[in-house]
Design a protein around this motif. Structure first.
Motif, PDB file in Angstrom:
ATOM      1  N   UNK A 134       0.827  -1.210   0.000  1.00 47.73           N
ATOM      2  CA  UNK A 134       0.000   0.000   0.000  1.00 47.73           C
ATOM      3  C   UNK A 134       0.861   1.259   0.000  1.00 47.73           C
ATOM      4  N   UNK A 135       1.980   1.232   0.742  1.00 45.72           N
ATOM      5  CA  UNK A 135       2.839   2.417   0.816  1.00 45.72           C
ATOM      6  C   UNK A 135       3.610   2.636  -0.483  1.00 45.72           C
ATOM      7  N   UNK A 136       4.254   1.585  -0.972  1.00 49.37           N
ATOM      8  CA  UNK A 136       5.096   1.741  -2.166  1.00 49.37           C
ATOM      9  C   UNK A 136       4.252   2.011  -3.407  1.00 49.37           C
ATOM     10  N   UNK A 137       3.233   1.183  -3.639  1.00 45.19           N
ATOM     11  CA  UNK A 137       2.410   1.399  -4.832  1.00 45.19           C
ATOM     12  C   UNK A 137       1.586   2.679  -4.706  1.00 45.19           C
ATOM     13  N   UNK A 138       1.166   2.997  -3.482  1.00 48.06           N
ATOM     14  CA  UNK A 138       0.416   4.238  -3.285  1.00 48.06           C
ATOM     15  C   UNK A 138       1.265   5.460  -3.601  1.00 48.06           C
ATOM     16  N   UNK A 139       2.517   5.455  -3.135  1.00 45.09           N
ATOM     17  CA  UNK A 139       3.398   6.593  -3.417  1.00 45.09           C
ATOM     18  C   UNK A 139       3.689   6.694  -4.913  1.00 45.09           C
ATOM     19  N   UNK A 140       3.862   5.550  -5.568  1.00 45.51           N
ATOM     20  CA  UNK A 140       4.089   5.586  -7.019  1.00 45.51           C
ATOM     21  C   UNK A 140       2.867   6.172  -7.741  1.00 45.51           C
ATOM     22  N   UNK A 141       1.677   5.725  -7.355  1.00 44.14           N
ATOM     23  CA  UNK A 141       0.463   6.238  -8.001  1.00 44.14           C
ATOM     24  C   UNK A 141       0.265   7.720  -7.698  1.00 44.14           C
ATOM     25  N   UNK A 142       0.601   8.132  -6.482  1.00 44.74           N
ATOM     26  CA  UNK A 142       0.492   9.557  -6.132  1.00 44.74           C
ATOM     27  C   UNK A 142       1.409  10.379  -7.025  1.00 44.74           C
ATOM     28  N   UNK A 143       2.591   9.850  -7.273  1.00 46.88           N
ATOM     29  CA  UNK A 143       3.530  10.539  -8.156  1.00 46.88           C
ATOM     30  C   UNK A 143       2.950  10.656  -9.568  1.00 46.88           C
ATOM     31  N   UNK A 144       2.288   9.613 -10.028  1.00 44.96           N
ATOM     32  CA  UNK A 144       1.675   9.651 -11.358  1.00 44.96           C
ATOM     33  C   UNK A 144       0.558  10.688 -11.415  1.00 44.96           C
ATOM     34  N   UNK A 145      -0.245  10.783 -10.356  1.00 40.67           N
ATOM     35  CA  UNK A 145      -1.327  11.767 -10.327  1.00 40.67           C
ATOM     36  C   UNK A 145      -0.750  13.187 -10.393  1.00 40.67           C
TER      37      UNK A 145
END
Length: 330
Positions: free
Chosen positions: A277-288
């Motif tokens: 949740x932390x790693x993929x969430x941070x990656x997706x946040x970066x994409x947004x």
């Protein structure tokens, strides 16, 4: 099983968030990230955290602590993860019952976790063997790392050294073994802390990061416009934000459940879900955030780098997957 927080637990969570916002707000975070040279631990802030009770949260009141349990520690460390507070907070918290000064923030404690050691140069007490530890270029600008080259599968032996008998000291005598009436509730009678508790508190930090990056992504999607429309109106951005929320809430349920049962299997499952949740969430946040997310000015990359460092603690995901697989086969 109910996970609704009590009024006292909600007050504790909000209190920790307020303290961290006062001691390490956005200005302090940016100043620490922009500082030249290796990161330095702010001793004044560390003692303030000790005075606020972060490290003595689970010590019995008769030992000078607050007398709370593992679920409350998890709530506190969720806020620590959310704030990106630098320093060996988990190791110092777990050493509160065994190392003089750790509970009050006068002593900084770190530990050898697998083949990595965080904040080795800045710590007063190191739990574990640091022989051969060499500086490592850390991906997280706020977490200095050393690597100790160890044979595969030796974490269990290293963890067994984490206790009253083996800490390496800088300028201190070996602390006396704690008496059983002052030990923290998640230590055994010798004061030895289960490495699984460290895994659970790390999962709580990862949960805090997962929830924070989800908030940042949604805030940006609501205010950033393209073609005269907030980007949150676009289907692709909606899906990214929804996936982040689902992963974070799934991790929250697993971490809270593990705090109640404290079984190795539940803690391993919580670590795996919280790391994802932390790693993929941070990656997706970066994409947004788009191109802005890749710049130094955005804080998103700090969350992603910290999540990567935490995910490597305690043997990484492979160890937790092996533990769950072994449990399924028995």
């Amino acid at each position: 099983m109910r996970f609704r927080l009590t009024d006292d637990q909600r007050a504790l969570k909000q209190g920790v968030r307020d303290v961290l916002a006062r001691l390490f707000g956005p200005g302090e975070l940016r100043a620490a990230a922009d500082a030249v040279g290796p990161p330095r631990l702010d001793r004044t802030r560390w003692r303030a955290l000790g005075e606020a009770g972060l490290f003595a949260l689970c010590l019995p009141e008769r030992a000078g602590g607050i007398g709370l349990g593992l679920p409350e520690a998890v709530l506190a460390f969720e806020e620590v993860g959310r704030s990106l507070l630098p320093g060996p907070t988990v190791a110092t918290h777990l050493a509160a019952a065994t190392v003089p000064g750790a509970a009050t923030g006068e002593t900084v404690v770190t530990s050898v976790d697998g083949d990595l050691v965080e904040w080795l140069e800045e710590s007063d007490v190191i739990h574990g063997d640091t022989t051969g530890a060499t500086p490592l270029r850390s991906m997280d600008p706020l977490t200095p790392l050393h690597r100790r080259y160890v044979a595969a599968g030796s974490r269990a032996a290293g963890a067994a050294r984490v206790g009253a008998a083996a800490p390496l000291q800088r300028g201190q005598a070996t602390p006396p073994p704690p008496s059983t009436d002052t030990a923290a509730p998640h230590t055994d009678g010798t004061g030895t802390t289960s490495p699984r508790v460290a895994d659970l508190l790390t999962a709580a930090e990862q949960l805090g990061t997962a929830l924070r990056v989800c908030e940042l992504a949604v805030q940006h999607a609501r205010t950033r416009e393209q073609f005269g429309t907030p980007i949150g109106a676009f289907q692709a951005v909606k899906h990214l934000c929804a996936d982040m929320l689902v992963r974070a809430e799934t991790a929250r349920a697993a971490v809270y459940a593990a705090a109640l049962t404290a079984t190795p299997e539940d803690i391993a499952a919580a670590r795996l879900l919280a790391d994802e949740a932390a790693v993929r969430g941070a990656r997706d946040c970066l994409q947004v955030h788009g191109g802005m997310g890749f710049t130094w000015e955005a804080d998103v990359h700090l969350h992603l780098k910290r999540a990567w460092v935490r995910a490597a603690r305690g043997g990484g995901s492979a160890e937790h997957e092996e533990l769950l697989a072994a449990d399924l086969l028995t």
